[in-house]
Design an enzyme around this catalytic site. Structure first.
Site, PDB file in Angstrom:
ATOM      1  N   GLY A  46       0.836  -1.199   0.000  1.00 51.74           N
ATOM      2  CA  GLY A  46       0.000   0.000   0.000  1.00 51.74           C
ATOM      3  C   GLY A  46       0.866   1.242   0.000  1.00 51.74           C
ATOM      4  N   GLN A  51       2.885   9.924   1.842  1.00 52.02           N
ATOM      5  CA  GLN A  51       4.243   9.364   1.869  1.00 52.02           C
ATOM      6  C   GLN A  51       5.119   9.859   0.724  1.00 52.02           C
ATOM      7  OE1 GLN A  51       2.524   5.223   2.369  1.00 52.02           O
ATOM      8  NE2 GLN A  51       4.405   4.995   3.538  1.00 52.02           N
ATOM      9  N   CYS A  91       6.072  -0.326   7.471  1.00 53.73           N
ATOM     10  CA  CYS A  91       5.737   0.881   6.724  1.00 53.73           C
ATOM     11  C   CYS A  91       6.940   1.308   5.889  1.00 53.73           C
ATOM     12  CB  CYS A  91       5.355   2.003   7.687  1.00 53.73           C
ATOM     13  SG  CYS A  91       4.861   3.520   6.860  1.00 53.73           S
ATOM     14  N   LEU A  92       6.676   1.674   4.634  1.00 56.87           N
ATOM     15  CA  LEU A  92       7.759   2.116   3.757  1.00 56.87           C
ATOM     16  C   LEU A  92       8.408   3.395   4.278  1.00 56.87           C
ATOM     17  CD1 LEU A  92       6.035   1.407   0.329  1.00 56.87           C
ATOM     18  CD2 LEU A  92       7.868   0.081   1.406  1.00 56.87           C
ATOM     19  N   HIS A 133      -4.206   1.431   7.984  1.00 61.59           N
ATOM     20  CA  HIS A 133      -2.828   1.938   8.013  1.00 61.59           C
ATOM     21  C   HIS A 133      -2.676   3.111   7.034  1.00 61.59           C
ATOM     22  CE1 HIS A 133       1.718   1.197   7.989  1.00 61.59           C
ATOM     23  NE2 HIS A 133       1.556   1.904   6.882  1.00 61.59           N
ATOM     24  N   GLU A 134      -3.201   2.942   5.807  1.00 59.92           N
ATOM     25  CA  GLU A 134      -3.081   3.999   4.788  1.00 59.92           C
ATOM     26  C   GLU A 134      -3.923   5.215   5.149  1.00 59.92           C
ATOM     27  OE1 GLU A 134      -0.719   3.496   3.033  1.00 59.92           O
ATOM     28  OE2 GLU A 134      -0.592   1.307   3.006  1.00 59.92           O
ATOM     29  N   HIS A 137      -2.149   7.448   7.479  1.00 57.81           N
ATOM     30  CA  HIS A 137      -1.186   8.336   6.812  1.00 57.81           C
ATOM     31  C   HIS A 137      -1.858   9.633   6.366  1.00 57.81           C
ATOM     32  CE1 HIS A 137       2.533   6.077   6.542  1.00 57.81           C
ATOM     33  NE2 HIS A 137       1.947   5.022   6.018  1.00 57.81           N
TER      34      HIS A 137
HETATM   35  O1  GNR Z   1       4.083  -2.648   2.559  1.00 57.04           O
HETATM   36  C1  GNR Z   1       3.422  -2.500   3.601  1.00 57.04           C
HETATM   37  N1  GNR Z   1       3.114  -3.604   4.350  1.00 57.04           N
HETATM   38  C2  GNR Z   1       2.209  -3.566   5.410  1.00 57.04           C
HETATM   39  C3  GNR Z   1       2.160  -4.677   6.248  1.00 57.04           C
HETATM   40  C4  GNR Z   1       1.265  -4.710   7.290  1.00 57.04           C
HETATM   41  C5  GNR Z   1       0.430  -3.651   7.522  1.00 57.04           C
HETATM   42  C6  GNR Z   1       0.478  -2.539   6.711  1.00 57.04           C
HETATM   43  C7  GNR Z   1       1.362  -2.494   5.659  1.00 57.04           C
HETATM   44  S1  GNR Z   1       1.408  -1.094   4.619  1.00 57.04           S
HETATM   45  C8  GNR Z   1       3.059  -1.148   4.047  1.00 57.04           C
HETATM   46  C9  GNR Z   1       3.285  -0.085   2.987  1.00 57.04           C
HETATM   47  C10 GNR Z   1       3.096   1.276   3.605  1.00 57.04           C
HETATM   48  O2  GNR Z   1       3.896   1.820   4.312  1.00 57.04           O
HETATM   49  N2  GNR Z   1       1.975   1.880   3.371  1.00 57.04           N
HETATM   50  O3  GNR Z   1       1.707   3.074   3.938  1.00 57.04           O
HETATM   51 NI    NI Z   2       2.845   3.128   5.748  1.00 57.87          NI
END
Ligand code: GNR
Ligand code: NI
Length: 167
Positions: A46, A51, A91-92, A133-134, A137
């Site tokens: 995601g 980001q 998270c990236l 999660h997204e 952000h």
């Molecule tokens: O790549 C991602 N893996 C992930 C694993 C578990 C819960 C959420 C994520 S999102 C993350 C990519 C990211 O940072 N998205 O904002």
């Molecule tokens: Ni993230």
């Protein structure tokens, strides 16, 4: 197409609250394409516009094994949430750190599609976790914000050190 640079914790721009998309212009379509390319290249499941330092309510997700099921979420809203699920999140924007985070297990989401239509759907499991999660952000929240201050400061320190080494 273009790969976009991803902001990393504790960059203060990650705290910016994103604005709703008012019109799906060519610029928004290009953003979506570039975000998808950036997510696949990372690789990640995601990516939120925040980001890549664009403060619009745009998310791309692909949780499929085959990486050919792109979901685009514009102006997402959670209409209902139930249950609890703990999953290991990464998270990236917080490279090489993972931790258990509590989320709603099942959510009902309303989005605008790329063609400007409103769509509602239910998500559970990994997709539900990823959407939450997204969407965090987009309001300037990172998963590490749910951890203790001590853990967060250790993560910030480690990332700073890592960046120094590669510069
Ligand atoms: O790549 C991602 N893996 C992930 C694993 C578990 C819960 C959420 C994520 S999102 C993350 C990519 C990211 O940072 N998205 O904002
Ligand atoms: Ni993230």
């Amino acid at each position: 197409m273009a790969l976009l640079p991803i902001l990393e914790y504790p960059d203060p721009r990650l705290k910016t609250v994103a604005q709703p998309v008012t019109e799906i212009t060519e610029k928004v379509s290009r953003l979506i394409r570039d975000m998808a390319e950036t997510m696949y290249a990372a690789p990640g499941i995601g990516l939120a516009a925040t980001q890549v330092d664009v403060h619009l309510r745009v998310i791309v997700i692909d949780i499929s094994e085959t990486k050919n099921d792109l979901l685009v979420l514009i102006n997402p809203e959670i209409l209902a949430a139930s249950g609890e699920i703990y999953g290991e999140e990464g998270c990236l924007s917080v490279p090489s750190y993972y931790d258990q985070i509590k989320r709603a297990e099942k959510i009902t989401v309303r989005i605008l599609t790329e063609t400007g239509e409103t769509r509602e759907f239910e998500a559970e499991g990994l997709l539900s976790v990823c959407i939450q999660h997204e969407m965090d952000h987009l309001r300037g929240i990172l998963f590490v914000d749910y951890l203790s201050k001590l853990k967060r400061s250790r993560i910030a320190k480690k990332l700073k050190k890592q960046r120094q080494m590669t510069m």
